[in-house]
Design an enzyme around this catalytic site. Structure first.
Site, PDB file in Angstrom:
ATOM      1  N   ASN A  62       0.774  -1.153  -0.210  1.00  0.00           N
ATOM      2  CA  ASN A  62       0.045   0.039   0.080  1.00  0.00           C
ATOM      3  C   ASN A  62       0.903   1.318  -0.113  1.00  0.00           C
ATOM      4  OD1 ASN A  62      -2.808  -1.094  -0.124  1.00  0.00           O
ATOM      5  ND2 ASN A  62      -2.012  -1.741   2.092  1.00  0.00           N
ATOM      6  N   GLU A 126      -3.392  -1.201  -7.936  1.00  0.00           N
ATOM      7  CA  GLU A 126      -4.761  -1.177  -7.155  1.00  0.00           C
ATOM      8  C   GLU A 126      -5.254   0.165  -6.832  1.00  0.00           C
ATOM      9  OE1 GLU A 126      -5.493  -3.929  -3.875  1.00  0.00           O
ATOM     10  OE2 GLU A 126      -6.272  -1.792  -2.890  1.00  0.00           O
ATOM     11  N   TRP A 218     -10.612  -6.093  13.243  1.00  0.00           N
ATOM     12  CA  TRP A 218      -9.639  -5.850  12.138  1.00  0.00           C
ATOM     13  C   TRP A 218      -8.388  -5.566  12.704  1.00  0.00           C
ATOM     14  CZ3 TRP A 218      -8.339  -5.831   7.313  1.00  0.00           C
ATOM     15  CH2 TRP A 218      -7.368  -4.763   6.938  1.00  0.00           C
ATOM     16  N   ARG A 249     -15.305  -1.319   7.299  1.00  0.00           N
ATOM     17  CA  ARG A 249     -15.194  -2.571   7.022  1.00  0.00           C
ATOM     18  C   ARG A 249     -16.373  -3.417   6.800  1.00  0.00           C
ATOM     19  NH1 ARG A 249     -11.010  -0.586   5.711  1.00  0.00           N
ATOM     20  NH2 ARG A 249      -8.842  -1.155   6.452  1.00  0.00           N
ATOM     21  N   ASP A 346      -8.423 -11.489  -2.009  1.00  0.00           N
ATOM     22  CA  ASP A 346      -8.134 -10.236  -0.914  1.00  0.00           C
ATOM     23  C   ASP A 346      -8.563 -10.883   0.442  1.00  0.00           C
ATOM     24  OD1 ASP A 346      -7.338  -7.978  -0.454  1.00  0.00           O
ATOM     25  OD2 ASP A 346      -9.345  -6.812  -0.578  1.00  0.00           O
ATOM     26  N   HIS A 383      -0.150   2.435  10.059  1.00  0.00           N
ATOM     27  CA  HIS A 383      -1.409   2.289   9.400  1.00  0.00           C
ATOM     28  C   HIS A 383      -1.870   3.820   9.108  1.00  0.00           C
ATOM     29  CE1 HIS A 383      -5.292   1.193   7.400  1.00  0.00           C
ATOM     30  NE2 HIS A 383      -4.600  -0.193   7.325  1.00  0.00           N
ATOM     31  N   SER A 430       3.064  -1.793   4.985  1.00  0.00           N
ATOM     32  CA  SER A 430       4.204  -2.806   5.406  1.00  0.00           C
ATOM     33  C   SER A 430       5.634  -2.438   4.601  1.00  0.00           C
ATOM     34  CB  SER A 430       3.675  -4.060   4.369  1.00  0.00           C
ATOM     35  OG  SER A 430       3.475  -3.828   3.119  1.00  0.00           O
TER      36      SER A 430
END
Length: 621
Positions: A62, A126, A218, A249, A346, A383, A430
């Site tokens: 990401n 993406e 999550w 989510r 996913d 995040h 990550s």
């Protein structure tokens, strides 16, 4: 209780936590330290191959700029992060990651990570910052490189690190204490520098799923906030601990929505078929200029959904059915299967619970839309949350007050941080966390070169910590016979019971889901009173075995995180991030007074917290 065995390990650089940031630190330190003859040691609570937030795998990276093809520049990423954080980020830290992260991703591919490619050989995107991967073995690939870099004999697994050790005279970080979750054994690590690359905090707030669904959340449930508790207890200054992560989510299964939004162009509609991001534009108008930013900042999107729900227009659905039907219209069966394969991967590689939930509820997402909701809050500095330690930035970028000698060093000399542990620079994910681990390692190597010497630990302090570590055993041994049923006893409670108590306090007093993310000063102060009582009662937490002993200390981690979170929210007298939480006694953004970082420092000497603010500097126009 039998006295535990004791093992002393001497090393040069000690890395706490073997997630992505820890593996990045190990790889880089192994490279730069090899010629200097430095020993690098990594300690991990679990097994490095399947530890951290990437343990189960990922379907996307990401954080990738694509600078070799001119797709993005670091300045673009800084603007994106700054907008999503509603104006408050350490731009020097964000820029530093952005200018190095592509090289990290290229190494991952070289080591064997399969990355989707387009026909012209570029990585398949993406979204603007995301590229698609076959990431089932993402973490094992990264872990293998880390172990090779420092030597497998220098990786200590199944150890829980409870305390960073510091030199009393200089305040310098000199090692850490850990206990084994497999043996009755304590480890004392003596080091010249320490990198805290442990995980952020889940489980601080009461989740949606309780009872039969307990444990379904999550993000990684084994992330208990060591990245924050270790730094706080060592006396490091923390920043933006009032920030948090609340995301949309799939309801109850916690399946991710990024791929559906970005790749499949899925839309979220309310129960009446309306696109709430369009119909609720008026709801975010009071938060100008961020209401005009695109993509809409995450907290403002949350605010739109909460407003729509309050007006009676929920539930909200991801129209997976419409998205897939639009994508597959007119295609042959083979092409349809390929698209569906990408769609389901996913969930099968990182959120298996979502696939199981759909099966249990007879939902075929190709034909039926799925309900969405907002999660409970998490503290995740890697995040979209900006929580973590206040660290030195790179010398060439840092502004006034942002640099004190070594990149990613906290305010404790010799203690560095990376990943979840660094505040003010969210959206690392990550690849960015791995990159930050590399940067912290280079800083730590330079620090050790400039500051040679070794330290002896105070035996009395080590003995004191060892006594604390096993106190839950003694509580159980002394009191378990005072009732006829072990789990109902007036003299102790188990860590699971303590976790429920913590989550109830945070949910009801610190703007959790049950309070509709709302709080105010009197509510926070009442919650802090209850927290003080709870902290006193923690002297009676009991453990029957090593598993429960680990849970006791994970609970202590979460309590430190919870207290820091409450104190920071109390200090910031505004609602900077509507949709994450609301200070209803200060419901607006107040740039004039509060476009600043809120920092804190715990003083172990007197048990007090010192709160302060620091200016926020702009690096990128």
């Amino acid at each position: 209780m039998e006295a535990p065995a004791l093992e002393v390990v001497d090393t040069d650089l000690l890395i706490l936590g073997g997630g992505m940031a820890g593996c990045g630190a190990a790889f880089e330190a192994g490279y730069w330290g090899r010629d200097k003859g430095l020993r690098v040691t990594l300690v991990e609570k679990a097994a490095v191959e399947r530890s951290g937030a990437v343990a189960m795998g990922l379907s996307a990276i990401n954080c990738y700029m694509g600078m070799r093809h001119g797709e993005n520049q670091p300045e673009d990423f800084v603007r994106y992060v700054r907008n999503d954080l509603m104006g408050l980020c350490r731009e020097d830290l964000v820029y530093d990651i952005a200018r190095h992260v592509d090289s990290t991703v290229h190494m991952f591919e070289k080591w064997g990570l399969p990355i989707f490619k387009t026909e012209d050989g570029r990585y398949k995107r993406e979204g603007r910052w995301q590229i698609m991967i076959h990431g089932e073995s993402y973490k094992p690939i990264v872990a293998e490189a880390a172990k090779k870099a420092i030597g497998a004999e220098n990786v200590y697994e199944r150890l829980f690190v409870s305390h960073v050790l510091t030199d009393e005279a200089t305040g310098r970080a000199t090692g850490a204490v850990a206990f084994s979750v497999r043996e009755h054994k304590v480890y004392v690590f003596r080091a010249r520098a320490v990198i805290s690359s442990a995980g952020g905090a889940t489980g601080v707030f009461r989740p949606h799923a309780v009872g039969e669904g307990l444990g379904r959340i999550w993000y990684a449930p084994w992330n208990t906030g060591s990245a924050y508790s270790l730094a706080i207890k060592a006396g490091a200054t923390m920043t933006q601990m009032e920030h948090r992560l609340v995301v949309t989510r799939f309801k109850d299964g916690y399946g991710p929505v990024g791929m559906w939004f970005l790749l499949f162009k899925g839309k979220v509609k309310n129960a009446y078929g309306e696109l709430y991001e369009d119909t609720q534009q008026k709801a975010i108008a009071p938060y100008a200029p961020y209401d005009k930013v695109r993509p809409i900042p995450t907290p403002l999107r949350n605010h739109q959904m909460l407003t729509d729900r309050a007006e009676g227009r929920g539930p909200h659905y991801m129209r997976t059915d419409e998205a897939l039907q639009a994508l597959t219209m007119g295609l042959d069966p083979k092409a349809v299967r390929e698209i569906e394969s990408d769609a389901w991967e996913d969930f099968l590689d990182m959120t298996m619970s979502q696939a199981l939930l759909w099966a249990s509820q007879n939902i075929d997402p190709a034909k039926v839309p799925s309900e969405l909701t907002l999660t409970e809050p998490y503290l995740m500095g890697s995040h979209s949350s900006a929580t973590g330690a206040w660290v030195s930035g790179p010398e060439d970028l840092a502004r006034d007050g942002y640099f004190w000698g070594y990149n990613r060093m906290t305010t404790v000399p010799g203690l560095f941080a990376a990943g979840d542990g660094v505040g003010g620079s969210a959206h690392k994910f990550s690849s960015g966390s791995y990159t930050e681990g590399r940067l912290a390692a280079k800083g730590a190597i330079s620090y050790m070169t400039d500051n040679p010497g070794s330290f002896e630990h105070d035996p009395a302090r080590v003995e004191e910590i060892t006594g604390e570590l096993f106190q839950p055993y003694r509580v159980f041994e002394e009191a378990h016979g005072s009732s006829t049923k072990e789990d109902i006893n007036p003299n102790y409670f188990y860590p699971k019971q303590g976790l429920h108590r913590l989550q109830k306090i945070m949910d009801e007093y610190c703007a959790g889901v049950g309070a509709n993310y709302i709080t105010n000063e009197p509510t926070l102060r009442r919650g802090m009173e209850l927290m003080e009582v709870f902290k006193e009662d923690m002297a009676k937490v009991a453990a029957r075995d090593r598993h429960e002993l680990l849970r006791c200390w994970e609970l202590r981690d979460r309590i430190w995180c919870a207290e820091a979170h409450m104190r920071h929210i109390l200090h910031r007298e505004e609602t900077r991030w509507p949709g994450y939480y609301y200070r209803m006694d200060h419901p607006k953004i107040d740039d004039e007074n509060w476009k600043v970082f809120v920092n804190s420092r715990f003083d172990a000497g007197n048990g007090g917290w010192k709160m302060s603010t620091h200016p926020c500097h702009t690096l990128v126009p």
